[in-house]
Motif scaffolding. Structure first.
Motif, mmCIF file in Angstrom:
data_model
loop_
_atom_site.group_PDB
_atom_site.id
_atom_site.type_symbol
_atom_site.label_atom_id
_atom_site.label_comp_id
_atom_site.label_asym_id
_atom_site.label_seq_id
_atom_site.Cartn_x
_atom_site.Cartn_y
_atom_site.Cartn_z
ATOM 1 N N ALA A 20 0.834 -1.197 0.000
ATOM 2 C CA ALA A 20 0.000 0.000 0.000
ATOM 3 C C ALA A 20 0.872 1.252 0.000
ATOM 4 O O ALA A 20 1.972 1.255 0.542
ATOM 5 N N GLN A 21 0.373 2.286 -0.604
ATOM 6 C CA GLN A 21 1.088 3.552 -0.611
ATOM 7 C C GLN A 21 0.762 4.391 0.621
ATOM 8 O O GLN A 21 1.522 5.263 1.000
ATOM 9 N N LYS A 22 -0.403 4.121 1.209
ATOM 10 C CA LYS A 22 -0.833 4.921 2.353
ATOM 11 C C LYS A 22 -1.524 4.018 3.358
ATOM 12 O O LYS A 22 -2.178 3.051 2.998
ATOM 13 N N ARG A 23 -1.384 4.353 4.607
ATOM 14 C CA ARG A 23 -2.096 3.682 5.688
ATOM 15 C C ARG A 23 -2.654 4.757 6.593
ATOM 16 O O ARG A 23 -2.079 5.842 6.731
ATOM 17 N N ASP A 80 1.999 -4.901 5.093
ATOM 18 C CA ASP A 80 1.208 -5.335 3.943
ATOM 19 C C ASP A 80 -0.275 -5.361 4.306
ATOM 20 O O ASP A 80 -0.660 -4.888 5.389
ATOM 21 N N ASP A 81 -1.099 -5.929 3.457
ATOM 22 C CA ASP A 81 -2.546 -5.884 3.663
ATOM 23 C C ASP A 81 -3.040 -6.721 4.833
ATOM 24 O O ASP A 81 -4.193 -6.599 5.231
ATOM 25 N N ILE A 82 -2.201 -7.564 5.385
ATOM 26 C CA ILE A 82 -2.599 -8.333 6.558
ATOM 27 C C ILE A 82 -1.928 -7.775 7.823
ATOM 28 O O ILE A 82 -2.168 -8.237 8.924
ATOM 29 N N GLY A 83 -1.087 -6.759 7.637
ATOM 30 C CA GLY A 83 -0.386 -6.171 8.779
ATOM 31 C C GLY A 83 0.943 -6.843 9.047
ATOM 32 O O GLY A 83 1.471 -6.772 10.153
ATOM 33 N N LYS A 96 -9.165 -2.237 0.292
ATOM 34 C CA LYS A 96 -9.949 -2.214 -0.937
ATOM 35 C C LYS A 96 -10.094 -3.636 -1.464
ATOM 36 O O LYS A 96 -9.143 -4.221 -1.959
ATOM 37 N N ARG A 97 -11.291 -4.163 -1.361
ATOM 38 C CA ARG A 97 -11.536 -5.537 -1.791
ATOM 39 C C ARG A 97 -11.763 -5.650 -3.299
ATOM 40 O O ARG A 97 -11.972 -6.741 -3.811
ATOM 41 N N ASP A 98 -11.706 -4.537 -4.005
ATOM 42 C CA ASP A 98 -11.866 -4.591 -5.449
ATOM 43 C C ASP A 98 -10.540 -4.842 -6.161
ATOM 44 O O ASP A 98 -10.467 -4.844 -7.378
ATOM 45 N N ARG A 99 -9.510 -5.046 -5.400
ATOM 46 C CA ARG A 99 -8.198 -5.364 -5.984
ATOM 47 C C ARG A 99 -7.613 -6.554 -5.233
ATOM 48 O O ARG A 99 -8.023 -6.880 -4.128
ATOM 49 N N ASP A 111 -2.892 -14.568 -1.856
ATOM 50 C CA ASP A 111 -3.163 -13.841 -3.091
ATOM 51 C C ASP A 111 -4.645 -13.628 -3.364
ATOM 52 O O ASP A 111 -5.022 -13.212 -4.449
ATOM 53 N N ASN A 112 -5.487 -13.946 -2.351
ATOM 54 C CA ASN A 112 -6.907 -13.656 -2.536
ATOM 55 C C ASN A 112 -7.541 -13.386 -1.179
ATOM 56 O O ASN A 112 -6.995 -13.718 -0.132
#
Length: 128
Positions: free
Chosen positions: A2-5, A36-39, A100-103, A113-114
């Protein structure tokens, strides 16, 4: 990654964060945008140094290791193992982030990866 948190302003009145020395507080808060997206973050103090605070010469790999230990003892991070690899996981990361769950989710851990995999990991972590 992510670019921002988002950094919730409640962090400034967190007893757990306030119990850390100032350098550990800085390290912990600066770790958040690098997760990352899971921390997840690398488990190695050397990698944390390179990733999170490379421009501050007052933070050595040794002092980062000491600070990571105090951050862990405060319950703010914990070790996370996935497919034999070790990571640091920011506890309660998802309580303060909107993903964002659209990506496709981005993770430093292999085979994540999902969103279904992430959801199952989160449910497992919540029950521990």
């Amino acid at each position: 990654m992510a670019q921002k948190r988002m950094l919730d302003k409640k962090i400034s009145v967190s007893e757990d964060v306030a119990g850390l020395c100032t350098e550990a507080q800085l390290l912990f808060t600066w770790m958040i945008p690098h997760a990352d997206d899971i921390g997840l973050l690398p488990h190695s103090a050397r990698q944390i140094k390179a990733l999170v605070i490379p421009m501050n010469d007052n933070f050595t790999t040794e002092t980062i290791g000491i600070h990571l230990e105090s951050i862990s003892k405060a319950g703010l991070v914990e070790q996370f193992e996935w497919f034999g690899d070790q990571f640091l996981r920011i506890v309660n990361f998802l309580d303060h982030q909107t993903l964002k769950r659209d990506r496709k989710p981005q993770s430093i851990a292999k085979h994540i990866d999902n969103w279904e995999i992430l959801d199952s990991i989160w449910k497992t972590l919540e029950t521990q």
